[in-house]
Structures are given as structure tokens and as C-alpha cells.
Design a protein around this motif. Structure first.
Motif, PDB file in Angstrom:
ATOM      1  N   PHE A 200       0.536  -1.128   0.085  1.00 37.59           N
ATOM      2  CA  PHE A 200      -0.188  -0.181  -0.090  1.00 37.59           C
ATOM      3  C   PHE A 200       0.991   0.883   0.339  1.00 37.59           C
ATOM      4  O   PHE A 200       2.472   0.967   0.689  1.00 37.59           O
ATOM      5  CB  PHE A 200      -0.952   0.176   1.034  1.00 37.59           C
ATOM      6  CG  PHE A 200      -1.896  -1.303   1.488  1.00 37.59           C
ATOM      7  CD1 PHE A 200      -2.699  -1.716   0.545  1.00 37.59           C
ATOM      8  CD2 PHE A 200      -1.027  -1.903   2.232  1.00 37.59           C
ATOM      9  CE1 PHE A 200      -3.894  -2.473   0.308  1.00 37.59           C
ATOM     10  CE2 PHE A 200      -2.836  -3.129   2.502  1.00 37.59           C
ATOM     11  CZ  PHE A 200      -3.015  -3.330   1.197  1.00 37.59           C
ATOM     12  N   SER A 201       0.074   2.265  -0.685  1.00 39.50           N
ATOM     13  CA  SER A 201       1.302   3.433  -0.485  1.00 39.50           C
ATOM     14  C   SER A 201       0.896   4.175   0.913  1.00 39.50           C
ATOM     15  O   SER A 201      -0.113   4.165   1.721  1.00 39.50           O
ATOM     16  CB  SER A 201       1.204   3.999  -1.774  1.00 39.50           C
ATOM     17  OG  SER A 201      -0.096   5.249  -1.885  1.00 39.50           O
ATOM     18  N   VAL A 202       1.255   5.494   1.373  1.00 36.65           N
ATOM     19  CA  VAL A 202       1.488   6.232   2.140  1.00 36.65           C
ATOM     20  C   VAL A 202       0.183   7.348   2.015  1.00 36.65           C
ATOM     21  O   VAL A 202      -0.076   8.252   3.367  1.00 36.65           O
ATOM     22  CB  VAL A 202       2.932   6.984   2.405  1.00 36.65           C
ATOM     23  CG1 VAL A 202       3.017   5.921   2.967  1.00 36.65           C
ATOM     24  CG2 VAL A 202       3.227   7.644   1.693  1.00 36.65           C
ATOM     25  N   PHE A 203      -0.155   7.272   0.643  1.00 38.34           N
ATOM     26  CA  PHE A 203      -0.961   8.314   0.497  1.00 38.34           C
ATOM     27  C   PHE A 203      -2.768   7.815   0.834  1.00 38.34           C
ATOM     28  O   PHE A 203      -3.412   6.718  -0.091  1.00 38.34           O
ATOM     29  CB  PHE A 203      -0.485   9.018  -0.871  1.00 38.34           C
ATOM     30  CG  PHE A 203       0.663   9.135  -1.543  1.00 38.34           C
ATOM     31  CD1 PHE A 203       1.111  10.534  -0.563  1.00 38.34           C
ATOM     32  CD2 PHE A 203       1.125   8.653  -1.936  1.00 38.34           C
ATOM     33  CE1 PHE A 203       2.502  10.978  -1.068  1.00 38.34           C
ATOM     34  CE2 PHE A 203       2.653   8.821  -2.723  1.00 38.34           C
ATOM     35  CZ  PHE A 203       2.956   9.998  -1.778  1.00 38.34           C
ATOM     36  N   ASN A 204      -3.083   8.270   1.730  1.00 40.91           N
ATOM     37  CA  ASN A 204      -4.315   8.330   1.999  1.00 40.91           C
ATOM     38  C   ASN A 204      -5.738   8.726   1.102  1.00 40.91           C
ATOM     39  O   ASN A 204      -5.450  10.078   0.861  1.00 40.91           O
ATOM     40  CB  ASN A 204      -4.762   8.622   3.370  1.00 40.91           C
ATOM     41  CG  ASN A 204      -6.279   8.706   3.857  1.00 40.91           C
ATOM     42  OD1 ASN A 204      -7.084   8.562   2.915  1.00 40.91           O
ATOM     43  ND2 ASN A 204      -6.118   9.075   5.123  1.00 40.91           N
ATOM     44  N   SER A 205      -6.680   8.271   1.032  1.00 44.82           N
ATOM     45  CA  SER A 205      -7.668   8.987  -0.633  1.00 44.82           C
ATOM     46  C   SER A 205      -8.575   9.844  -0.134  1.00 44.82           C
ATOM     47  O   SER A 205      -8.368  10.683  -0.685  1.00 44.82           O
ATOM     48  CB  SER A 205      -7.991   7.756  -0.549  1.00 44.82           C
ATOM     49  OG  SER A 205      -9.089   7.215  -0.036  1.00 44.82           O
TER      50      SER A 205
END
Lengths: 788, 292
Positions: A200-205
Motif C-alpha cells: 500500500f502507498s502512504v497516500f490516504n485517498s
């Protein structure tokens, strides 16, 4: 290779020769201002256009725009996804400021309606090539693994971008490695954009507004990495009212709170706003319950606790008509913990922290400055303890940075000039190791740390040479110092666009990039324990050059844009490890490096449709990536000094993405991916090793060649459905997002290994076989999102 | 631990998704490229011990013993594993004095270590620290392996220690500590093995250690809680050279890479030239203790 370089330069030169009439005598004035929603939130990427003149621009991250137009009456159209477009006529007699408030679409599905933010016409006419823009709205519609919307994984569906493997959010752009991506969050570097080993990437949608991915023709304000720029912008909060947004998913939940800063009333937004977003997984809740349930089971091995979380903050405040402040913060951590019943404890933590303050000052409609100071930090810490003994190992990189960027629109309207400077003070904590005991019988450690200073100045000019020819020429000068070692270089950048008519344009670009910080990894994948290392001593900066050329066609009455781009990239001073390197807390780490070169070339074909009920894209990439590490300093190099493909080399890559708005409440989506098999290293031979004492004789694999075998081709179909539910009391908006990952349950190869086969009755070895392991079968998921 | 964490987590996620979807592992046919067998030499000299060595052949990984080369024979070990033995190999050992000693092809089983060997000498070796031996292995198929090995200095174990936890019954376990002092003037490498009872078969722990972090200082290697009351623990500390240390690490890394998608496969860093394998001199200290 030289021939290809020559061809690239010739193409650029050819563009210049084609430059036709110089006609730009009319008086020009600058129209500038802010585009916001009626709730006061800035709308970055909104289109401000004068259709009659074929002129337009997109707003910056803070909603600011500036457009140079001929004197006289001009009809201007402002549009943005999910908002009602607005047209008005202005009589331009001087430089003028005009702010625009756009109202959200009347449709309740406004949030998820997809239409082009940057129109296809503008894309056709832009000098920039090799760029992909994605809004979080698009990403939220597409099916996602475990229902976790991930903007980086959505970028993997674009041509020229490869993933690091099944489920990974790693990006490998045009033959470059993962550390050659400059990942920016509101202009601050994110050193490790991954959670959970890249799943998972660190960017919260909920916190992200949009992302731009640059693959070529890099604008001069970007530097420091070889292969791409991933420019992520956070969303600004609502300036009119307080809003809570939440989502409950299969593995994590999200919560955001946003609202105005300062006084506000209906129709009068506050001077500022904020948004705070958080996300946390809950694997550990299940595993702890499982461990408790099995506490009395003999031979049960407890499952380690694991969770990750991240927190985002964005705030902005308008001080005066000319001054605005922006604050960005991020904190994310992955945590593993393990405590055995007999007293052994272990923990493994890693994550990014960053904070930045930006001041925007509008000197005049023609000149705007953005000045930012910030700090960014990535670290990991691994430790264990038993009785009085403890052990810890860690690595960090921390940057203190400052940058200032100016946008200048000179008189005449033929130029858009950008210039600026940046400085970063790096602290490389390459390795810190400590082993100690309470009775002091064991006590030693190592702390390998280096300083580094990186600076850059740049200037660029986007020149409208004629109606048909536009060029962006830039130069970046960069330097790096680590103690007594100095490096530096000039980085010329150039992009050209030549229109062959209203529906066809040719583009070309050239970029030279330096990378002064290096991610050293002795694994085949990006792991949190990889170490950032500065250019110093024998470790010279990485350098790449890329030439790229392409043609764009607007088809179907402007509904479709077909792009074909060809690129060739070559890179020097690439870094890898010698076999058996000791990387942790090694004061002589640079002696473990091997240096080589890389090159990549390919063709990307891309057809996209951004408006209407059915939107999406089809991308096909034919590409090659190569590496070579020759023998050096008594080491045989990698692969015996022969050329080899890195693991992210893919010959063919096809992506098809379709988003269909079935009705006002339901969107259906599908994405299909096909790629050639990934190169992998398999043992070709084996030998039996008895060792000092006779025991179970194990076969030892022999790997004569690097990445000589390819896994089976990878393909996968994902399906999604976003169902907007009817609002309930208090105006709560709700939706259910369904995803099916790997809809036809394809057993894609994650890796292959060899094993002995044994007789079940006697346990005697009967032979050897190859086993293919897959990671994710069909995975359905559902996420419930609501907003009030 | 890092590898366990990664594999465990990914596996866990995979299992979560795989519920009811069948196996995520299957047999596949992998057409490997042509592989030419190499001579494999394994020889550990020890002062006071008659020299023995094993010469085998490497084979294609997925070969199941179907294609035995001429002048080689297949030897089936007790566990069913088949090893290919070349029968046309001549071995010469050059002593520090310069005298060349031929080792006879006389396959057998060492009664002390339980190891197979193919060639054996006639006299126990005399060896002093710093002396160098040379090995020459040649068959009639133009395969020729050579190597040299220098006798390391003796490093004694300073002390061994253990400590039980506070638990009772089956959960009562002890950790074990082995301590020695590293010489400061040299870069040193060690192999520390802990066995339950007499050293043979599989060790309890087996660590390759360098003095990068503790050069010239006392060092203690500590295990987890793993030993039970009344276990007899034997600690054996080998002071080894960098070549043997590197060979050991490369074999471990190569094994670990087979089945770990995150590992970068390593080539085998042999201590010999012209083939694969190890030729070294072992010098060790040993301490034994019964855990009460």
C-alpha cells in the motif's frame, strides 16, 4: 546508442527549423486570480480557457491562475470536475484580477462524475509530454486490492509505468528503478512512499487531491531523481462548513475532519481552512484475538502484531489579497511487534514524517512567488531484547529544506518564465547498531552518519514562438557536497510542440538529470530497511539523459486523444551491491558497491477518453530495460559483466480501463492488465554440501546468470461498482464501493522455487521439482464511505 | 526476523484472500538452460587429523539422477538423495614444507564425523598458525580445481553462561551465552556452533560472525530461550579465514534465495578456483556444559 542520441537532437532541431511565422505584435494583458468552490476550497487543475483563441491554462495547487491574453473583449470559460462550468466576458484593458467561485454539480453524483480536468485539446497543445494527471476522484472509482484506494497503483495502469510485482505500489518508470522516482507531497520529498513492504502507498485517498506523474521532458523546477516525478497534492479543507468524512474497509478505516479557519457565513467563505485525515489498519486486532484463542494450543506460534497508520494535515490561510500561507504535515508509521511467552521481545518500526510551510506572495498579476521551508524524515528501527541483553539496528535520512519559486509573465504574452532556487541540508544516518547488556558484559555499537548539502537553481521559459510552435527551454544547475567531496552539473531541459493542424501535434523533449542520493538495497525488492546513501568519495552522482518524441491526434470530434511516444534513456553511475555485501552499520559501505550503467527504450501508445458517460483509456507499451555492471576492483561484476534485464523489465504491457456511469447513482468500472513475464533468477545447477559434521545434506543452488528466466505472463481483470446511496437525515452522503480483484482468479506467478520431493512413508528424497507461488487469488471487497 | 515478518505477512494476506479459492502453489515445468557439471570439492583440514576430502559433481538443478556422466557414478545417500561422484579424479595436497602428498581415491564413511569422503591421506597433519597448504584436484576430463588454505590462529572461548527464565514446566528454558576476545590487530571471522550433546548432525545454532563491530574487544553471542533443563550444550568456536566466511555466507544466501522473493540470489564464492567448493583449515575451541 550515439545514433539514437543524434536522432533525438535532430528531431528537436527539426522542430526549430519548422518554426514558421513570427506574429505576436498585439498588446497583451495578464488575467489572473483564484478558482475556488463555493465552499471556499481551492480547485487545483481547474481549466481557465478562452476557446475562441485556443488559449488556456490550469490552476496551480492553490487554485491560482494567470493567463496572458490579447487586449479587448474575451469570453472566458472556467471548468472543473464535479462543478458547474462558468463562462463570462471581460474587457481587458490592463492587467486584471478575477476570482471565480464554481458551484458543485447539481447531481448528487457530482463527486464521482469523471470528466477531463485538463481537456484533451489542452493536452494536445501543451509542450509538456510524458505526463499523466490523475485525480483522486478517478482513483476512487477504480477497483482496488482489499478495497484500499491507492493513487500510486492507479498510476501503474498508465503506459510506461511498471509495478514492482503482484499487489505492489512500487513504480518503475521507463526502465528506471524505484528510488529514481522523486515522490513529492506538496513539494516535500517522501523517501519511502510505501506501507507494508510496498503493498500500500502512504497516500490516504481522503487527503489527496491529485497526482501528476512526469516521465519525460521534466520541467526545470524538478531535480534530484533520474526517472520520474510523482507530484502529489493534498486537498484543502472546506472554507464554508465543518465536514466529517469516513470510510470503513476490509483492512483499514479512515476518518477526516475539515472546516473553515476564521469567520465565515453563507456565501462568504472564511479566510482559511484545514483538513485532518487519519487512517489505520486493523490486522492486529484480529491476530491478537487469534493468539488469545490459541494461547493454550501446544506448538502454536503467535502471529506478530502488525498495523500501520498515517495522519495528514493541510491548512491554508489568506493573510492579505496578495499573501497566503499553506501548512502541510504527514506522519506515518508501520509497526511490527512480537512478544514470546518466554520473554523474547522484538519490534520493527518504520515511517515518514514531514512538515512544510509555504508562503505565496503575488507581487503583481505578472509575478508570483512561492517560498517553502520544511523538514522531511524517514527512519526505521529494528530491535529485540532477551533478559538483560538488547539489540537495535536502524537507519535514518532527515532533510531540512528551503525553496523559492517564481512565476513571471512578461509583457507581450509570448513567454511564461519560471525561476527559483532550492537548498537541502541532508543528514544521512546510514546505520546505527547497538548491542548491550545491563551488566555491561556486552556493550558495543556503531553509528555511521554523513552530512550532505544539495542546492539547485533553475530557470525556464515557455515560449510561444508562433501559433504552431511552442517550446519550453530550461536549465538547472545543481551541486552536492558531503564533507570534502563536491559534485555538480548542469541539467538542460527542452520540450517542443509543433502543431500540424488543429488536431495533430508533434512533440519532442530532452532532459538531463542528476541524482545525488542513492537508495542501496541488497534485495530484489524495495524494503523498509533499504538505506539512503549520499554521493561521496567513490560514489558519484547518478546521471541520466532521455530523448523522447511523440505525435498526438485528437479523434472523434475531440472525444479521443491518441498519443504515441518513443523514448530512449541512458544512465551512468548506477549502483548495485556485490554479492555478500555487508550493508548494516558498515563504516566502509561504499566499498560494497558496484557501479554500472543502464539504458532503456520503448514505445508507448495511449488512447484516452475523458468525457461522457463512458470514459477510460487503453495503453500499450513495448519496452526494453538493460543494466550492465562490468568487472571492477577484482570483483567479477554482476552476471559476469554481461548485459542483463532488471526485474522490472517488461516487453509488452497492455492496460485497459473503462469507467461507465450507468445512472446517477451507479458507476461501473473495469481494468485489465497484461504484461510479459518478469525476469527472475533461478538456479541452474546444485551441489551437495556436507559441511563440518555430517547431517542432512542440503542441495546448494548455483545461480550463474542474473534474471535469465521469465515468469509466465501476468494478466488480471478487476471489476468495481460505486453505488451512491440515498442521503439520510442531516444530509449524510453515503456510498458503497465494491471491488473484485483478479475477477477470473488467474494464478499469476509471484515467484518460483525448487524443492525436493519426498516419499510420504519413508521421507526419502525421490527427486526435485519446481513450484510456482501465487499471491492473490480472486479477492472481493466492500468499503462503506460516508460524509456529513 | 525480517524475512519471517515479510513472508508471514504476505502469506497471511494471501491466505486471507485465498479462502475457498484453492491452492496458491502448483507444480510448473521450468525449461532450464543447458548446464555443464562442475567439480565440487569439500575439504576441511585439521591439525592432528588424517586429511580427507570429498569430490563430487554439481548437476542440473532439476536432474533426478537420470543422466550420470561417463566416468562418474551415482551414490544414493541414506536419505535417498543422489550425489554424482566422479571416479577419475587425482588429488594432491601440498604441505607447508613443500612436500606433495597424493590422496588416494578410497570412498568411505568417516567414523568420527559420519561424513562421506572420496579421497584420504595416510598421516595425520602437523599444522601451525600461519602455514599454508595447497590443493590440486584434476580429472581426466580437463577439469582442474586448485586452492590454498592458511592455518588460522587459535582463539579461546573465554566463558560460557546460561540463564533460565522464570517459567515452569515445558516453558522453562534457558538462553546460552558464549564469550571470547577478538584480537585488535587483524580483521577476524568466526563460526560459532552450539550443539545439544556431542557435536554431530544438526546444530542448535550456527552463526557466521565478523568483528566489524567489536574489533579488539570481548564479544558475547547470546541465543534466544531455547535450551531445557539437563541439556548438555557444546559450544564450538572456529576462528576462520575471510574466504571460508565468505563461502559460508554465499551458500546460506543462495539457499535462502530459493523460495524468498525478496532475496537477491547470490553466486557461490568458492575458496577454490576452477570449480566449486571449499578448502580450508579448521582451528577451534570447545566448551561443554550441562544446564542445571
Amino acid at each position: 546508442m550515439r545514433l539514437l542520441r543524434l536522432v533525438g537532437f535532430l528531431l528537436i532541431g527539426l522542430g526549430l527549423l519548422l518554426a514558421p511565422r513570427w506574429s505576436w505584435a498585439q498588446t497583451q494583458h495578464v488575467l489572473s486570480g483564484l478558482v475556488r468552490g463555493t465552499d471556499g476550497t481551492a480547485l487545483p487543475g481547474a481549466t481557465v480557457a478562452v476557446p475562441a483563441l485556443g488559449l488556456g491554462t490550469a490552476t496551480e495547487a492553490d487554485g491560482h491562475y494567470a493567463l496572458s491574453l490579447p487586449e479587448g473583449a474575451q469570453k472566458i470559460t472556467v471548468s472543473f470536475v464535479g462543478y458547474t462550468s462558468q463562462s463570462f466576458t471581460l474587457s481587458l484593458r490592463r492587467n486584471q484580477t478575477h476570482n471565480v467561485l464554481l458551484a458543485p454539480n447539481a447531481s448528487e453524483l457530482g463527486e464521482v462524475v469523471v470528466q477531463g480536468q485538463q481537456t484533451l485539446q489542452q493536452k494536445l497543445e501543451s509542450t509538456q509530454m510524458g505526463v499523466e494527471h490523475l485525480s483522486i476522484r478517478e482513483a476512487k472509482l477504480l477497483p482496488a486490492l482489499f478495497g484500499e484506494v491507492d493513487i500510486l497503483k492507479t498510476l501503474q495502469l498508465k503506459p510506461g509505468v511498471q509495478s514492482g510485482g503482484e499487489g505492489s505500489s512500487g513504480l518503475f518508470v521507463r526502465g528506471g528503478s524505484a528510488d529514481q522516482n522523486l515522490v513529492l507531497l506538496d513539494n516535500s520529498v517522501v523517501y519511502n512512499p510505501n506501507h507494508l513492504f510496498g503493498l500500500f502507498s502512504v497516500f490516504n485517498s481522503d487527503a489527496v487531491q491529485s497526482v501528476d506523474l512526469y516521465k519525460a521532458g521534466f520541467p526545470a523546477q524538478f531535480g534530484g531523481r533520474l526517472s520520474s516525478v510523482i507530484d502529489v497534492k493534498l486537498r484543502e479543507g472546506n472554507r464554508q462548513k465543518y465536514v466529517t468524512t469516513a470510510g470503513i474497509g476490509l483492512i483499514s478505516s479512515r476518518l477526516s475532519f475539515e472546516g473553515p479557519l476564521g469567520r465565515h457565513s453563507d456565501g462568504q467563505p472564511a479566510k482559511g481552512s484545514f483538513i485532518v485525515s487519519g487512517r489505520r489498519t486493523y490486522f492486529d486486532i484480529f491476530t491478537r484475538a487469534l493468539n488469545r484463542a490459541n494461547a493454550n494450543v501446544e506448538d502454536y506460534s503467535p502471529i506478530p502484531d502488525y498495523y500501520f497508520y498515517d495522519l495528514n494535515l493541510k491548512a491554508n490561510y489568506t493573510l492579505t489579497e496578495r499573501d497566503q500561507l499553506f501548512l502541510t504535515g504527514y506522519l506515518g508509521r508501520d509497526n511490527f511487534g512480537f512478544t514470546s511467552p518466554n520473554g523474547f521481545q522484538a519490534a520493527f518500526t518504520w515511517g515518514n514524517t514531514l512538515g512544510a510551510l509555504r508562503w505565496q506572495h503575488v507581487f503583481s498579476p505578472r509575478l508570483t512567488a512561492n517560498t517553502q521551508v520544511g523538514v522531511t524524515d524517514y527512519k526505521y528501527q529494528l530491535g529485540n531484547s532477551i533478559d538483560q541483553f538488547s539489540f537495535s539496528l536502524g537507519s535514518t535520512i532527515r532533510d531540512y529544506n528551503a525553496r523559492t519559486d517564481f512565476d513571471y509573465l512578461p509583457e507581450g504574452g509570448r513567454h511564461v518564465i519560471r525561476f527559483g532556487a532550492s537548498f537541502t541540508q541532508h543528514q544521512f544516518g546510514v546505520g546505527r547498531l547497538q548491542r548491550s547488556s545491563q551488566d555491561n558484559s556486552v556493550n558495543f555499537g556503531a553509528d555511521v552518519a554523513y552530512p550532505g548539502q544539495e542546492a539547485g537553481i533553475y530557470g525556464s521559459d515557455n515560449i510561444k514562438v508562433s501559433d504552431d510552435l511552442q517550446a519550453e527551454l530550461g536549465l538547472r544547475a545543481t551541486g552536492f557536497r558531503s564533507e570534502s567531496d563536491h559534485f555538480g552539473g548542469l541539467e538542460p531541459r527542452a520540450s517542443l510542440r509543433y502543431s500540424l493542424g488543429p488536431k495533430v501535434s508533434l512533440k519532442g523533449s530532452y532532459a538531463l538529470m542528476y541524482q545525488y542520493v542513492h537508495l542501496v538495497s541488497n534485495s530484489g525488492a524495495s524494503l523498509p530497511t533499504d538505506i539512503w546513501y549520499p554521493s561521496r568519495q567513490n560514489v558519484h552522482p547518478q546521471r541520466s539523459q532521455q530523448v523522447s518524441t511523440g505525435v498526438n491526434f485528437l479523434l472523434g470530434g475531440g472525444k479521443f486523444l491518441l498519443t504515441d511516444e518513443v523514448y530512449y534513456k541512458w544512465a551512468a553511475n548506477q549502483i548495485d551491491f556485490r554479492d555478500g555485501a555487508q550493508i548494516f552499520a558498515n563504516p566502509n559501505l561504499s566499498q560494497e558497491f558496484l557501479f554500472g550503467r543502464g539504458w532503456a527504450y520503448g514505445n508507448e501508445l495511449y488512447l484516452e477518453k475523458k468525457e461522457g458517460k463512458t470514459t477510460g483509456w487503453i495503453g500499450y507499451t513495448l519496452a526494453w530495460a538493460w543494466r550492465n555492471f562490468p568487472p571492477q576492483n577484482g570483483n567479477p561484476g554482476i552476471n559476469g559483466g554481461r548485459d542483463f534485464h532488471p526485474t522490472y523489465d517488461r516487453r509488452h504491457n497492455l492496460n485497459v480501463v473503462v469507467i461507465h456511469q450507468l445512472n446517477e447513482r451507479i458507476n461501473l468500472t473495469a481494468s485489465f492488465v497484461y504484461t510479459s513475464g518478469a525476469p527472475t533468477t533461478l538456479p541452474q545447477g546444485r551441489f551437495a554440501l556436507q559441511d563440518i559434521y555430517q547431517g542432512a545434506i542440503q542441495p546448494v543452488p548455483l545461480y550463474p546468470d542474473r534474471n535469465q528466466y521469465r515468469l509466465i505472463p501476468y494478466h488480471r481483470l478487476d471489476l468495481g461498482l460505486v453505488w451512491k446511496l440515498k442521503p439520510v437525515r442531516f444530509g449524510t452522503e453515503r456510498d458503497l464501493t465494491f471491488s473484485i480483484y483478479n475477477a477470473y482468479n488467474r494464478r499469476n506467478a509471484y515467484f518460483i522455487y525448487f524443492e525436493q520431493t519426498r516419499d510420504k512413508a519413508t521421507d526419502r528424497v525421490t527427486g526435485y521439482r519446481a513450484q510456482q507461488v501465487s499471491l492473490f487469488p480472486l479477492i472481493p471487497s466492500v468499503t462503506y464511505n460516508f460524509k456529513f | 526476523m525480517r524475512k519471517l515478518v515479510i513472508i508471514g505477512t504476505l502469506g497471511g494476506l494471501g491466505v486471507l484472500g485465498a479462502a475457498g479459492c484453492g491452492s496458491l502453489r502448483k507444480d510448473v515445468n521450468v525449461p532450464l538452460p543447458q548446464y555443464d557439471n562442475q567439480l565440487v570439492v569439500e575439504c576441511y583440514l585439521e591439525p592432528g587429523v588424517v586429511p580427507r576430502l570429498t569430490v563430487t559433481e554439481s548437476v542440473p538443478y532439476l536432474d533426478n539422477g537420470q543422466a550420470v556422466a561417463a566416468k562418474s557414478q551415482a551414490l544414493t545417500l541414506s536419505n535417498g538423495q543422489v550425489v554424482q561422484l566422479p571416479t577419475d579424479v587425482a588429488v594432491k595436497l601440498t604441505l607447508p614444507s613443500g612436500r606433495v602428498v597424493p590422496l588416494q581415491f578410497l570412498p568411505g564413511l568417516d567414523p568420527t564425523t559420519g561424513k562421506y569422503f572420496t579421497h584420504i591421506g595416510t598421516q595425520p597433519l602437523a599444522a601451525q598458525a600461519g602455514q599454508t597448504f595447497a590443493l590440486d584436484v584434476q580429472d581426466t576430463r580437463s577439469r582442474h580445481v586448485t586452492g590454498t588454505a592458511t592455518v588460522p590462529t587459535f582463539i579461546p572461548i573465554d566463558s560460557v553462561k546460561y540463564q533460565f527464565n522464570n517459567l515452569t514446566g515445558d516453558n522453562k528454558k534457558a538462553y546460552f551465552q558464549t564469550k571470547w576476545t577478538d584480537p585488535g590487530a587483524t580483521t577476524d571471522y568466526y563460526r560459532l556452533m552450539l550443539h545439544k550433546g556431542k557435536p554431530s548432525n544438526n546444530s542448535e545454532t550456527d552463526n557466521d560472525i565478523n568483528d566489524l563491530q567489536f574489533n579488539g574487544k570481548p564479544y558475547a553471542q547470546v541465543t534466544t530461550y531455547r535450551f531445557r533443563p539437563n541439556d548438555t550444550v557444546t559450544a564450538t568456536l572456529y576462528h576462520v579465514d575471510s574466504l571460508y566466511y565468505s563461502f559460508r555466507r554465499s551458500t546460506r544466501e543462495a539457499r535462502n534465495a530459493n523460495g524468498n522473493p525478496f532475496a537477491q540470489p547470490s553466486t557461490i564464492r568458492s575458496t577454490v578456483q576452477g570449480g566449486v567448493g571449499v578448502f580450508t583449515v579448521l582451528v577451534h575451541d570447545q566448551k561443554r556444559v550441562v544446564l542445571k
